[in-house]
Design a protein around this motif. Structure first.
Motif, short mmCIF file in Angstrom:
data_model
loop_
_atom_site.label_atom_id
_atom_site.label_comp_id
_atom_site.label_asym_id
_atom_site.label_seq_id
_atom_site.Cartn_x
_atom_site.Cartn_y
_atom_site.Cartn_z
N TYR A 92 -6.04 -2.45 -8.43
CA TYR A 92 -6.74 -3.59 -7.82
C TYR A 92 -6.37 -3.82 -6.36
CZ TYR A 92 -7.53 -4.48 -12.75
OH TYR A 92 -7.88 -4.34 -14.07
N VAL A 93 -5.08 -3.96 -6.11
CA VAL A 93 -4.66 -4.44 -4.79
C VAL A 93 -5.01 -3.44 -3.69
CG1 VAL A 93 -2.71 -5.26 -3.42
CG2 VAL A 93 -2.87 -5.83 -5.85
N CYS A 94 -4.61 -2.17 -3.88
CA CYS A 94 -4.86 -1.18 -2.82
C CYS A 94 -6.36 -1.00 -2.52
CB CYS A 94 -4.26 0.18 -3.16
SG CYS A 94 -2.49 0.14 -3.32
N LEU B 156 0.82 -1.22 0.00
CA LEU B 156 0.00 0.00 0.00
C LEU B 156 0.85 1.27 0.00
CD1 LEU B 156 -2.48 -1.08 2.85
CD2 LEU B 156 -2.90 -1.21 0.41
N GLY B 157 1.86 1.29 0.87
CA GLY B 157 2.65 2.51 1.04
C GLY B 157 3.41 2.90 -0.21
N PHE B 158 4.10 1.94 -0.79
CA PHE B 158 4.93 2.24 -1.96
C PHE B 158 4.11 2.82 -3.12
CE2 PHE B 158 7.20 1.33 -5.85
CZ PHE B 158 8.47 1.83 -5.58
N PRO B 159 3.05 2.13 -3.56
CA PRO B 159 2.31 2.68 -4.71
C PRO B 159 1.65 4.02 -4.39
CG PRO B 159 1.22 0.70 -3.86
CD PRO B 159 2.54 0.78 -3.18
N ARG C 140 4.35 -0.31 -14.37
CA ARG C 140 3.31 -1.33 -14.58
C ARG C 140 2.85 -1.96 -13.27
NH1 ARG C 140 6.47 -3.14 -19.35
NH2 ARG C 140 5.68 -1.82 -21.03
N THR C 141 3.84 -2.25 -12.41
CA THR C 141 3.48 -2.87 -11.14
C THR C 141 2.64 -1.92 -10.29
OG1 THR C 141 5.65 -3.88 -11.22
CG2 THR C 141 4.46 -4.11 -9.16
N VAL C 142 3.08 -0.66 -10.23
CA VAL C 142 2.35 0.30 -9.41
C VAL C 142 0.94 0.52 -9.95
CG1 VAL C 142 2.29 2.78 -8.85
CG2 VAL C 142 4.35 1.46 -8.42
N ALA C 143 0.81 0.53 -11.27
CA ALA C 143 -0.51 0.73 -11.85
C ALA C 143 -1.46 -0.40 -11.42
CB ALA C 143 -0.40 0.79 -13.37
N ILE C 144 -0.95 -1.63 -11.41
CA ILE C 144 -1.80 -2.76 -10.99
C ILE C 144 -2.13 -2.68 -9.50
CG2 ILE C 144 -1.87 -5.27 -10.70
CD1 ILE C 144 -0.22 -5.47 -13.26
N LEU C 145 -1.11 -2.34 -8.71
CA LEU C 145 -1.35 -2.23 -7.27
C LEU C 145 -2.40 -1.17 -6.98
CD1 LEU C 145 2.29 -2.48 -5.80
CD2 LEU C 145 0.48 -4.17 -5.61
#
Ligand code: PFF
Length: 459
Positions: free
Chosen positions: A430-432, A54-57, A422-427
């Motif tokens: 969806y994930v966050c 959560l924090g990083f993205p 790309r990773t941050v965009a997905i996080l």
């Protein structure tokens, strides 16, 4: 004529200024006591999990918004999307609420610094005597307010000095000072007799203490500690240079912030265990238990002064950043000089912080939702405003903001860091949102309500 926005100078400045905001009472006062109440090592693991997912993205997204728009938080969201301007207001309101209680604790650190420097701390050897000292002090109507006021005035002066001369210069001096003092204290604490028990407690996870609330606490703490979910990192990033590497800055801020929280815990837990005190002492851990521990060492006034200086310095770089969010907003949106904007805000903060200070002492019988004003301000931000701010930021940047902005900011218009983008965009997409919503609903009792309905339907 449109004037160019000020930018930070040196290469390290972005990291130091942002880390100055992130590293604060949250790392040294709040983190150890919350970890202590939530099973030590187990909390640390869950916390690191929250920081990474959560924090990083969210931090990287806020840096991107700030540097792309180069505006205060409200202006930034408004220029990206009129509909999402409310998020900008949330981002300016939250610092105000945080500062209400933050200035009170910051004031306590000054009082303790003075008591330590004058040698007065050596009169308080036992825990009971220290509890007395703390209660007498916190309950007295005038003294804590005076120290709080002094802290507010110091913050005000640095803000009025401006971004380069005030904020940047103070961070460059105060952050290294903080790291040195912390390292010296950690070495001293770990080598105390019985200190290794504290290290074990902190690094060996005890999952029996983990409950649903542990997750909310870890999430709230990660947002609070990284200064995200509000306008702070957006405002600071609006002063970053165009060629600042945002991915590296985000990683460095996170590493520094987490490192300080861990190091602070290796100061506090060994000392607490060495003195045979329970690590679950709560908010008073730092103010009540530590002074009696310093008194078991040689030169207690020296260790105690070093510690409270450290705490005060950490608090100062954070109060500056919180004040700056509101000052930037008022001066830019209401077309006012920086000085005048800062004065109005400081005036309002004096009223709020004084009320919060009184609510710990003589006013503690006046409660709202069963909490004093001081507790209410603290829990309103860490448990509600920041996670909601973080959730909305993730939804906005993941689903509604033009994708090219995030990509352009993370890659600096080149092809490097595409993987991070790309990773941050997905996080973010969806994930966050999913994680933040689930944790929230869980803590609001939503799932137990569902289970109850399900069970009663079956009967
Ligand atoms: N991150 C600071 C701390 O850990 O003490 C507190 C804080 C500062 C929160 C600035 C939010 C903020 F915008």
């Amino acid at each position: 004529m449109k004037r160019d926005r000020v930018t930070l100078g040196g290469k390290l400045s972005a990291v130091l200024v942002a880390a100055g905001s992130a590293v604060g009472l949250g790392n040294i006062w709040r983190f150890p006591y919350i970890a202590g109440e939530n099973g030590g090592g187990a909390f640390l693991l869950i916390y690191i999990f929250c920081i990474m997912l959560l924090g990083f993205p969210v931090l990287l997204a806020e840096f991107s918004i700030g540097r792309h728009t180069r505006k205060n938080a409200v202006g930034a969201y408004r220029s990206l999307s009129k509909r999402w301007t409310f998020l900008g207001y949330n981002a300016v309101l939250s610092p105000f609420v945080i500062l209400g209680s933050y200035f009170v604790v910051a004031g306590w650190t000054l009082e303790y610094l003075v008591v330590s420097l004058t040698g007065g701390i050596t009169n308080y050897v036992s825990s009971a005597a220290n509890e007395q000292l703390f209660n007498d002090f916190a309950i007295s109507p005038v003294r804590p307010i005076i120290y709080t006021l002094i802290f507010i005035v110091i913050t005000h002066i640095i803000i009025v000095m401006g971004v380069r001369k005030g904020i940047e210069r103070s961070a460059k001096f105060l952050m290294p000072l903080l790291l040195v003092v912390l390292a010296v204290l950690a070495v001293r604490s770990v080598t105390l007799p019985g200190g290794t028990e504290g290290i074990k407690f902190f690094f060996k996870p005890d999952f029996s203490k983990v409950t649903a609330a542990t997750f909310l606490n870890a999430m709230g703490q990660s947002f609070f500690s990284l200064s995200i979910g509000l306008g702070c990192m957006i405002t600071y990033a609006s002063y970053f240079k165009r060629d600042t590497n945002l991915t590296a800055t985000t990683s460095n801020v996170i590493i520094l912030d987490t490192f300080v929280a861990i190091l602070a815990s290796t100061v506090i837990f060994p000392a607490v265990f060495s003195a045979g005190i329970a690590p679950e002492a709560g908010a008073s851990l730092v103010f009540i238990t530590l002074p009696s521990i310093f008194n078991t060492m040689q030169l207690p006034w020296l260790w105690s002064s070093a510690f409270f200086l450290l705490l005060g310095v950490a608090a100062l770089t954070s109060t500056i950043s919180l004040h700056e969010v509101i000052t930037a907003y008022v001066s830019e949106e209401w077309h006012m000089s920086r000085k005048k904007a800062a004065r109005i805000i400081t005036g309002l903060l004096i009223v709020l912080a004084s009320a919060a200070s009184l609510s710990v002492g003589i006013g503690r019988d006046y409660t709202l939702f069963g909490m004093t004003l001081f507790d209410l301000l603290d829990s309103l931000t860490a448990d509600i405003l920041l996670p909601i701010g973080g959730l909305c930021t993730a939804i906005f940047t993941g689903w509604f903001m033009d994708r090219r902005i995030l990509r352009e900011q993370i890659t600096n218009g080149q092809s490097r860091h595409l993987f991070v983008y790309r990773t941050v965009a997905i996080l973010l997409k969806y994930v966050c949102p999913v994680l933040l919503t689930v944790i929230f609903l869980y803590n609001l009792g939503f799932f137990s309500l569902l289970t109850n309905i399900f069970v009663s339907l079956q009967h």
